[in-house]
Design an enzyme around this catalytic site. Structure first.
Site, PDB file in Angstrom:
ATOM      1  N   GLY A 130       0.820  -1.222   0.000  1.00 24.03           N
ATOM      2  CA  GLY A 130       0.000   0.000   0.000  1.00 24.03           C
ATOM      3  C   GLY A 130       0.846   1.261   0.000  1.00 24.03           C
ATOM      4  O   GLY A 130       0.585   2.188  -0.775  1.00 24.03           O
ATOM      5  N   LEU A 161       8.103  -0.326  10.254  1.00 23.39           N
ATOM      6  CA  LEU A 161       8.893   0.825   9.801  1.00 23.39           C
ATOM      7  C   LEU A 161       9.988   0.464   8.799  1.00 23.39           C
ATOM      8  O   LEU A 161      10.393   1.311   8.010  1.00 23.39           O
ATOM      9  CB  LEU A 161       9.518   1.556  11.004  1.00 23.39           C
ATOM     10  CG  LEU A 161       8.506   2.085  12.038  1.00 23.39           C
ATOM     11  CD1 LEU A 161       9.236   2.787  13.183  1.00 23.39           C
ATOM     12  CD2 LEU A 161       7.499   3.036  11.405  1.00 23.39           C
ATOM     13  N   ASN A 162      10.445  -0.788   8.824  1.00 27.70           N
ATOM     14  CA  ASN A 162      11.551  -1.135   7.923  1.00 27.70           C
ATOM     15  C   ASN A 162      11.167  -1.074   6.456  1.00 27.70           C
ATOM     16  O   ASN A 162      12.001  -0.922   5.583  1.00 27.70           O
ATOM     17  CB  ASN A 162      12.127  -2.514   8.278  1.00 27.70           C
ATOM     18  CG  ASN A 162      11.095  -3.612   8.140  1.00 27.70           C
ATOM     19  OD1 ASN A 162       9.955  -3.358   7.799  1.00 27.70           O
ATOM     20  ND2 ASN A 162      11.498  -4.838   8.422  1.00 27.70           N
ATOM     21  N   LYS A 219      -2.793   3.887  10.246  1.00 23.27           N
ATOM     22  CA  LYS A 219      -1.986   3.823   9.021  1.00 23.27           C
ATOM     23  C   LYS A 219      -2.576   4.683   7.915  1.00 23.27           C
ATOM     24  O   LYS A 219      -1.846   5.399   7.217  1.00 23.27           O
ATOM     25  CB  LYS A 219      -1.931   2.371   8.520  1.00 23.27           C
ATOM     26  CG  LYS A 219      -0.968   1.491   9.253  1.00 23.27           C
ATOM     27  CD  LYS A 219      -0.928   0.128   8.584  1.00 23.27           C
ATOM     28  CE  LYS A 219       0.133  -0.741   9.210  1.00 23.27           C
ATOM     29  NZ  LYS A 219       0.199  -2.064   8.567  1.00 23.27           N
ATOM     30  N   ASN A 235      -4.832 -10.587   3.463  1.00 26.29           N
ATOM     31  CA  ASN A 235      -5.606 -11.775   3.855  1.00 26.29           C
ATOM     32  C   ASN A 235      -6.734 -12.054   2.868  1.00 26.29           C
ATOM     33  O   ASN A 235      -7.245 -11.146   2.212  1.00 26.29           O
ATOM     34  CB  ASN A 235      -6.154 -11.634   5.281  1.00 26.29           C
ATOM     35  CG  ASN A 235      -7.123 -10.482   5.398  1.00 26.29           C
ATOM     36  OD1 ASN A 235      -8.303 -10.626   5.116  1.00 26.29           O
ATOM     37  ND2 ASN A 235      -6.612  -9.311   5.790  1.00 26.29           N
ATOM     38  N   CYS A 250     -12.886 -13.894 -11.473  1.00 26.69           N
ATOM     39  CA  CYS A 250     -12.872 -13.061 -10.270  1.00 26.69           C
ATOM     40  C   CYS A 250     -11.969 -13.740  -9.229  1.00 26.69           C
ATOM     41  O   CYS A 250     -11.420 -14.813  -9.481  1.00 26.69           O
ATOM     42  CB  CYS A 250     -14.285 -12.843  -9.728  1.00 26.69           C
ATOM     43  SG  CYS A 250     -14.936 -14.204  -8.753  1.00 26.69           S
ATOM     44  N   CYS A 266      -0.814 -38.424  15.022  1.00 33.03           N
ATOM     45  CA  CYS A 266       0.172 -39.521  15.049  1.00 33.03           C
ATOM     46  C   CYS A 266       1.500 -39.075  14.433  1.00 33.03           C
ATOM     47  O   CYS A 266       2.568 -39.478  14.891  1.00 33.03           O
ATOM     48  CB  CYS A 266      -0.336 -40.727  14.278  1.00 33.03           C
ATOM     49  SG  CYS A 266      -1.731 -41.463  15.082  1.00 33.03           S
ATOM     50  N   CYS A 289     -19.414 -14.740  -9.170  1.00 35.49           N
ATOM     51  CA  CYS A 289     -19.520 -13.833 -10.320  1.00 35.49           C
ATOM     52  C   CYS A 289     -20.401 -14.338 -11.451  1.00 35.49           C
ATOM     53  O   CYS A 289     -20.602 -13.610 -12.416  1.00 35.49           O
ATOM     54  CB  CYS A 289     -18.134 -13.473 -10.852  1.00 35.49           C
ATOM     55  SG  CYS A 289     -17.274 -14.800 -11.660  1.00 35.49           S
TER      56      CYS A 289
HETATM   57  N1  LIG Z   1     -10.175  -6.067   6.599  1.00 37.51           N
HETATM   58  C1  LIG Z   1      -9.288  -5.103   6.409  1.00 37.51           C
HETATM   59  N2  LIG Z   1      -9.690  -3.829   6.332  1.00 37.51           N
HETATM   60  C2  LIG Z   1      -8.795  -2.826   6.146  1.00 37.51           C
HETATM   61  N3  LIG Z   1      -7.459  -3.026   6.055  1.00 37.51           N
HETATM   62  C3  LIG Z   1      -7.001  -4.275   6.138  1.00 37.51           C
HETATM   63  C4  LIG Z   1      -7.893  -5.379   6.317  1.00 37.51           C
HETATM   64  N4  LIG Z   1      -7.159  -6.510   6.368  1.00 37.51           N
HETATM   65  C5  LIG Z   1      -5.874  -6.136   6.232  1.00 37.51           C
HETATM   66  N5  LIG Z   1      -5.764  -4.804   6.102  1.00 37.51           N
HETATM   67  C6  LIG Z   1      -4.539  -4.012   5.945  1.00 37.51           C
HETATM   68  O1  LIG Z   1      -3.814  -4.457   4.831  1.00 37.51           O
HETATM   69  C7  LIG Z   1      -2.449  -4.127   5.032  1.00 37.51           C
HETATM   70  C8  LIG Z   1      -1.618  -5.262   4.508  1.00 37.51           C
HETATM   71  O2  LIG Z   1      -0.278  -4.864   4.564  1.00 37.51           O
HETATM   72  P1  LIG Z   1       0.921  -5.853   4.886  1.00 37.51           P
HETATM   73  O3  LIG Z   1       0.727  -7.090   4.088  1.00 37.51           O
HETATM   74  O4  LIG Z   1       2.180  -5.113   4.702  1.00 37.51           O
HETATM   75  O5  LIG Z   1       0.656  -6.233   6.393  1.00 37.51           O
HETATM   76  P2  LIG Z   1       1.138  -5.515   7.719  1.00 37.51           P
HETATM   77  O6  LIG Z   1       0.122  -5.909   8.759  1.00 37.51           O
HETATM   78  O7  LIG Z   1       1.353  -4.061   7.519  1.00 37.51           O
HETATM   79  O8  LIG Z   1       2.560  -6.164   7.982  1.00 37.51           O
HETATM   80  P3  LIG Z   1       2.947  -7.450   8.833  1.00 37.51           P
HETATM   81  O9  LIG Z   1       1.788  -8.398   8.742  1.00 37.51           O
HETATM   82  O10 LIG Z   1       4.150  -7.957   8.146  1.00 37.51           O
HETATM   83  O11 LIG Z   1       3.179  -6.937  10.223  1.00 37.51           O
HETATM   84  C9  LIG Z   1      -2.248  -3.885   6.526  1.00 37.51           C
HETATM   85  O12 LIG Z   1      -1.904  -2.539   6.743  1.00 37.51           O
HETATM   86  C10 LIG Z   1      -3.588  -4.226   7.121  1.00 37.51           C
HETATM   87  O13 LIG Z   1      -3.939  -3.406   8.211  1.00 37.51           O
HETATM   88 ZN   LIG Z   2     -15.829 -15.724 -10.130  1.00 30.91          ZN
END
Ligand SMILES: Nc1ncnc2c1ncn2[C@@H]1O[C@H](COP(=O)(O)OP(=O)(O)OP(=O)(O)O)[C@@H](O)[C@H]1O
Ligand SMILES: [Zn+2]
Length: 745
Positions: free
Chosen positions: A39, A67-68, A82, A129, A169, A185, A476
């Site tokens: 992002g 931060l890195n 954020k 996710n 999709c 096991c 979809c």
């Molecule tokens: N349901 C959601 N709504 C809004 N933002 C989301 C949602 N799920 C994830 N995010 C955001 O998506 C971003 C994904 O960024 P990134 O993969 O770099 O994860 P991160 O949480 O910043 O880093 P890390 O998991 O390594 O600590 C995060 O800032 C997270 O807060």
């Molecule tokens: Zn689909």
């Protein structure tokens, strides 16, 4: 078919200054979901590529560990949202930009509804996710918005394009499930991979220091009930003398009886000598496997070789390594085990004392970021790996595997973000420039882009042709447009959903209700003869259903009754949460989805109902299904009537359509007109209204409705009583049902 591209040819294909067609970045608005690793890169690149209107959603606050690589954030921002900080930083970089932060969960925050998405030309996912990605995918499908889904895992990444009806999709292809569970096991008796030993070591931690009442706290001792083990242990006591004199002692019980007189060397010998010798007695397990080697503390320090199997590739690599990335010797792991065990024992004693005088739990909870916790699991897992002839794992890798960490590589994120911006530019150039219609004119230039370190293709950046949508995709496929239902998830019960909405209103008989999130979770099964009353009274949020959850209601042909009305019928419901509904039984079905839904009912009828359009005056007693069909007809007719009305007023010959249909459960007054009276004979005088309102009305009537059709506008304008069209449909099965044209009221 894959076309290999190197980065320079990718650039050549895109002429960023080509303004001949499509929208320009400065004319477009983009929604970025996620302000994390990708992002931050993305926002910077969008701003530098002249995107001037950006919305940013993120639910999280800034942590030191971000931060890195999340360079829009500084140490002084730790703890702040954020989305807000990212937008502030971008504004400093580019003061003329309009960038708006939204701190909230894209799935559950009711601000992010369909009308919210409709403000943007393009949506970009920079999430981490599946659940959030699936949700945004569904929302974009619902409002036909182009979506770019970006992501990275270590050195691999992707920027894939999603357009409703034109490409696959996010849910068209089922995602391979990552294996997170392992056979007990395998963990207790026959590990064959480092992860098996790491899972075992985490169980061990819980046995020694964790919550012993937790049913997931698996025993780590050898399991004589392993089906592979012909040796059938009859004894059930916790301490058993085995054939060759070795003892099997359950670690869980041993912890309770012996840990008071804690002696790290006894713990070591129990785990890595006694238990292993006991395991060796299960001869069948070792017929086709390498037999484990028991190690005793007293001899363990002489085991100085690094590992048994020549070790893994990492060790052969010439890459410089940090200490934590190095594999250590067995004697190092023995020492690490004893030291961390001592440290954790002291901490666990303290925790128990603390719990006696506070609300703290009396046990420890494993934390990947705690050094003693991590050293304990690293040492235990590697000692066990050594015993079973499995490659050893560095502390760094143990942290990632035990903590389910997906490594983030800043360079991959930067590449993915760069490609995503190029994709965005291409999509916008395929959108009609001066229209709110987001149908892409052409997909010709567009491809999915993958970044992969798999060199077999000869390219790091690969461009892959877009795939056709999967016709049976639950999300979809056009045949199954969901019916959007607005409810208050924290008030609306499973009973209201099933009995009132699905059975009474949608006229389904006894369908299965399945949560269409890929889990296949059944909310209500048609096979259950009796409903669980307690369960039916639960509210939907208690089932972890969320804003945007899609439910598949599916009914089979009822061959017992041979009832044609109840032949196979499928309806998808999309739940939309709103806090504005305060009545626990109230639901609002949004706009023309109602008509679609009734059409589905119509299609499902085997018998052909006559479609006599002309006799609206001749309203008569209708059965439920005829009634539904008439609502469709009436709705159309009312729209037409209304169009005429509007045209007269505005001299506007353009087509008008019904703004929305609202269905609420409210006591309604008796409506009387020359022909028919709606009798309030149902219980509590409660009826379902279907109100059809139009946003062009301007009166200040207090009966005004909320405009739900986001195509028209978000905020309601009051509806003039004289212009309001209302159809009253009876909620009670036994009552007669009438359709009434508002012009007659
Ligand atoms: N349901 C959601 N709504 C809004 N933002 C989301 C949602 N799920 C994830 N995010 C955001 O998506 C971003 C994904 O960024 P990134 O993969 O770099 O994860 P991160 O949480 O910043 O880093 P890390 O998991 O390594 O600590 C995060 O800032 C997270 O807060
Ligand atoms: Zn689909």
């Amino acid at each position: 078919m894959a076309t290999a591209l190197n980065s320079s040819s990718t650039m050549e294909n895109i002429n960023l200054s080509d303004t001949s067609i499509g929208k320009l970045p400065e004319e477009s608005s983009v929604l970025v979901v996620g302000a994390g690793g990708i992002g931050c890169e993305l926002l910077k690149s969008l701003a530098l590529c002249r995107f001037r209107s950006i919305g940013v959603i993120d639910l999280d606050t800034i942590e030191v560990s971000n931060l890195n690589r999340q360079f829009l954030f500084r140490r002084e921002h730790v703890g702040q949202a954020k989305a807000t900080v990212a937008c502030d930083s971008i504004r400093r970089l580019c003061p003329s930009i309009h960038i708006e932060p939204f701190h909230g969960d894209v799935i559950t925050d009711s601000r992010f509804d369909i009308s919210f998405y409709k403000q943007y030309d393009l949506v970009i996912n920079a999430l981490d996710n599946v659940q959030a990605r699936q949700h945004v995918n569904r929302m974009c499908l619902l409002c036909s918005k182009p979506l770019i889904d970006s992501g990275s895992t270590g050195y691999n990444g992707q920027a894939t394009l999603i357009f409703k009806g034109r490409t696959q999709c996010y849910d068209c292809i089922e995602k391979p499930k990552q294996q997170r569970t392992y056979a007990v096991c395998t963990i207790r008796n026959t590990p064959s991979q480092p992860i098996h030993c790491i899972v075992w070591a985490k169980f061990l931690y819980n046995q020694l220091f964790g919550d012993n009442d937790d049913p997931n706290n698996e025993d780590v001792t050898p399991d004589a009930d392993d089906p592979e083990n012909a040796y059938n242990e009859q004894e059930t006591t916790t301490t058993t003398t085995t054939t060759n004199g070795h003892h099997k002692i359950s670690t869980r019980d041993w912890v309770h009886t012996e840990l008071e007189e804690f002696h790290p060397i006894s713990v070591f010998n129990k785990l890595f000598f006694d238990d292993i010798n006991y395991l060796i007695t299960m001869k069948n397990l070792w017929e086709k496997r390498r037999q484990p080697i028991a190690i005793q503390y007293e001899q363990a320090f002489q085991l100085n070789e690094l590992h048994q199997n020549g070790q893994n590739n990492h060790e052969n690599s010439t890459m410089p390594k940090l200490n934590d990335q190095r594999i250590q010797s067995i004697s190092d792991y023995v020492q690490m085990f004893i030291d961390s065990l001592n440290e954790l024992k002291q901490r666990s004693d303290k925790q128990r004392k603390l719990a006696a005088s506070s609300k703290e739990p009396p046990f420890l909870i494993w934390d990947k970021n705690d050094d003693a916790d991590l050293r304990f699991v690293t040492a235990s897992a590697n000692l066990r790996s050594y015993i079973f002839g499995i490659n050893l794992t560095s502390k760094f890798d143990v942290k990632s595997m035990a903590g389910n960490i997906i490594p983030a590589v800043a360079t991959t994120n930067a590449i993915v973000a760069g490609i995503t911006v190029l994709q965005a530019r291409k999509i916008l150039s395929s959108l009609p420039r001066s229209s709110t219609d987001h149908t892409l004119t052409s997909l010709k230039q567009l491809t999915n882009v993958f970044i992969s370190t798999n060199r077999s293709t000869g390219a790091i950046i690969q461009s892959i042709l877009l795939e056709e949508p999967n016709p049976s995709c639950i999300q979809c496929s056009d045949l199954e447009q969901p019916v959007r239902v607005r409810i208050n998830m924290s008030l609306f019960t499973l009973y209201s959903l099933y009995e009132r909405l699905i059975r009474k209103h949608l006229k389904m008989n006894k369908p299965d209700v399945i949560i269409a999130d890929g889990s296949g979770r059944i909310l209500i099964s048609a096979d259950d003869d009796e409903e669980d009353e307690q369960m039916m009274l639960k509210t939907l949020d208690q089932f972890k259903l969320m804003n945007g959850t899609i439910l598949l209601c599916e009914e089979e042909y009822d061959d017992k009754t041979n009832e044609a009305l109840y032949q196979h019928m499928k309806i998808k419901l999309m739940l939309e949460h709103t806090d504005t509904i305060t009545d626990k039984d109230e639901y609002i079905i949004v706009d023309d989805q109602v008509i679609g839904e009734i059409k589905q009912i119509k299609q499902s009828l085997k018998r052909k109902l006559s479609e006599d359009d002309d006799d609206d005056d001749n309203i008569q007693h209708l059965d439920d299904y005829q009634n539904e069909l008439n609502i469709v007809k009436k709705t159309k007719k009312l729209s037409t009537t209304h169009d005429e009305h509007n045209n007269n007023n505005n001299n506007n010959n353009g087509p008008m359509h019904t703004s929305f249909v609202m269905l609420v459960d409210d006591p309604v007054p008796t409506h009387t007109n020359g022909h028919h009276t709606h009798q309030e004979t149902s219980e509590n005088n409660t009826k379902n209204h279907i109100q059809i309102c139009d946003d062009s009305s301007t009166s200040n009537d207090s009966n005004s409705c909320v405009i739900l059709d986001d195509d028209i506008q978000t905020n309601s304008k009051p509806v003039n009583n004289t212009e309001k069209h209302e159809i009253i449909a009876d909620d009670d099965d036994d009552d007669d049902c009438y359709c009434t044209d508002i012009t007659e009221l």
